[in-house]
Design a protein around this motif. Structure first.
Motif, short mmCIF file in Angstrom:
data_model
loop_
_atom_site.label_atom_id
_atom_site.label_comp_id
_atom_site.label_asym_id
_atom_site.label_seq_id
_atom_site.Cartn_x
_atom_site.Cartn_y
_atom_site.Cartn_z
N PHE A 43 0.84 -1.21 0.00
CA PHE A 43 0.00 0.00 0.00
C PHE A 43 0.87 1.25 0.00
O PHE A 43 0.62 2.19 -0.77
CB PHE A 43 -0.92 -0.01 1.22
N LEU A 44 1.91 1.28 0.83
CA LEU A 44 2.79 2.44 0.91
C LEU A 44 3.59 2.64 -0.37
O LEU A 44 3.86 3.78 -0.78
CB LEU A 44 3.73 2.30 2.11
N ILE A 45 3.97 1.53 -1.02
CA ILE A 45 4.67 1.62 -2.30
C ILE A 45 3.78 2.31 -3.33
O ILE A 45 4.22 3.17 -4.11
CB ILE A 45 5.08 0.22 -2.81
N ASN A 46 2.51 1.93 -3.35
CA ASN A 46 1.56 2.54 -4.29
C ASN A 46 1.40 4.04 -4.03
O ASN A 46 1.34 4.85 -4.96
CB ASN A 46 0.21 1.84 -4.18
N VAL A 47 1.37 4.42 -2.75
CA VAL A 47 1.25 5.84 -2.39
C VAL A 47 2.53 6.59 -2.75
O VAL A 47 2.49 7.74 -3.22
CB VAL A 47 0.95 5.98 -0.88
N ALA A 48 3.68 5.93 -2.54
CA ALA A 48 4.97 6.59 -2.75
C ALA A 48 5.25 6.89 -4.22
O ALA A 48 6.10 7.74 -4.52
CB ALA A 48 6.10 5.72 -2.20
N ARG A 49 4.57 6.21 -5.13
CA ARG A 49 4.78 6.41 -6.57
C ARG A 49 4.74 7.89 -6.95
O ARG A 49 5.50 8.35 -7.80
CB ARG A 49 3.72 5.64 -7.34
#
Length: 269
Positions: free
Chosen positions: A257-263
């Motif tokens: 989830f955080l990877i998706n937000v960090a994009r």
């Protein structure tokens, strides 16, 4: 008949997807190896040599100092602690800046940000596993350590350590893109976990109150599982595979989830 045909088509698409994913990860791993080690020198071998040298050095030092290991073979205790710790440190430590370094590859629609971290984690796991096998084989042939007792538990501890490390690496990778201090926080975090991770102790050696606290730490379960495979019934081990799996699943979900937000916050290097 139509249903059977649809199922067959779905199965074929799934297999095709797996093949594409395998090729993507293979290409990312080769790219990572070339960037990190180049085409010259010993290349990938250094990935295995580094933990081999460090582990062997610690084993020799502890043995010469007659370090206390509660009746266990000192070299075997060091091996069962330092190698999983190396896996944890390498996977989590190399997650920082991984996303920004691989962002230019995202124009390929088959490649996702998480694939870059998966490839890096697989590379570290392969190198550390090779080091473990070589160090164990040499030490066993030299009669320094006894044979492992349960390969299933040993592999379970090793693979859970790799999974947990990857899940935490996802969080570190995403966090380092959002907050600059996270990059500086990773090395201290790794050192601060040393006293509580289970490398230097077994849960059975602790007082009952401390045992309950220690078993809240997922890393401890990984070490206990691994050592259950190494020493078998000669030691009392404490681990909960169900708890460990839930921790890994939850941490992986949070990390993805955080990877998706960090994009949307990645700055190109």
């Amino acid at each position: 008949m139509h249903q059977v045909s649809a199922n067959a088509s779905g199965g074929s698409q799934f297999i095709t997807g797996l093949k594409i994913q395998g090729r993507v990860l293979g290409a990312l791993i080769m790219r990572e190896m070339l960037i990190r080690y180049g085409r010259e020198n010993i290349g990938f071998l250094w990935l295995a040599l580094e933990p081999m040298i460090l582990t062997t050095g610690v084993m020799i030092m502890w043995t010469l100092l007659n370090h206390e290991a509660h009746g266990l073979a000192v070299a075997a205790f060091v091996l069962s602690g330092y190698m999983p710790l190396t896996l944890w440190r390498h996977i989590t430590g190399h997650a920082v800046s991984c996303l920004r370094q691989n962002m230019p590859l995202m124009y390929h629609r088959q490649i996702r940000l998480a694939d870059a971290i998966i490839a890096r984690a697989l590379l570290e796991t392969a190198g550390t596993t090779a080091a473990l096998i070589i160090v164990y084989t040499v030490a066993r042939l030299a009669g320094i350590i006894p044979p492992y007792q349960n390969l299933g538990l040993l592999l379970a501890g090793w693979l859970f350590m790799a999974w947990l490390s990857f899940a935490v690496a996802l969080i570190f990778a995403a966090g380092s893109e959002r907050f600059e201090f996270v990059e500086k926080l990773v090395p201290p975090f790794q050192y601060l976990t040393l006293p509580i991770c289970g490398m230097f102790f077994m849960v059975a050696w602790l007082p009952s109150g401390a045992q309950k606290l220690a078993l809240y730490v997922p890393l401890v379960h990984c070490f206990e599982l691994f050592r259950a495979g190494v020493f078998g019934d000669s030691v009392q081990t404490f681990y909960d595979i169900d708890y460990l799996a839930k921790c890994c699943l939850f941490t992986t979900a949070v990390g993805l989830f955080l990877i998706n937000v960090a994009r949307h916050h990645i700055k190109f290097e």
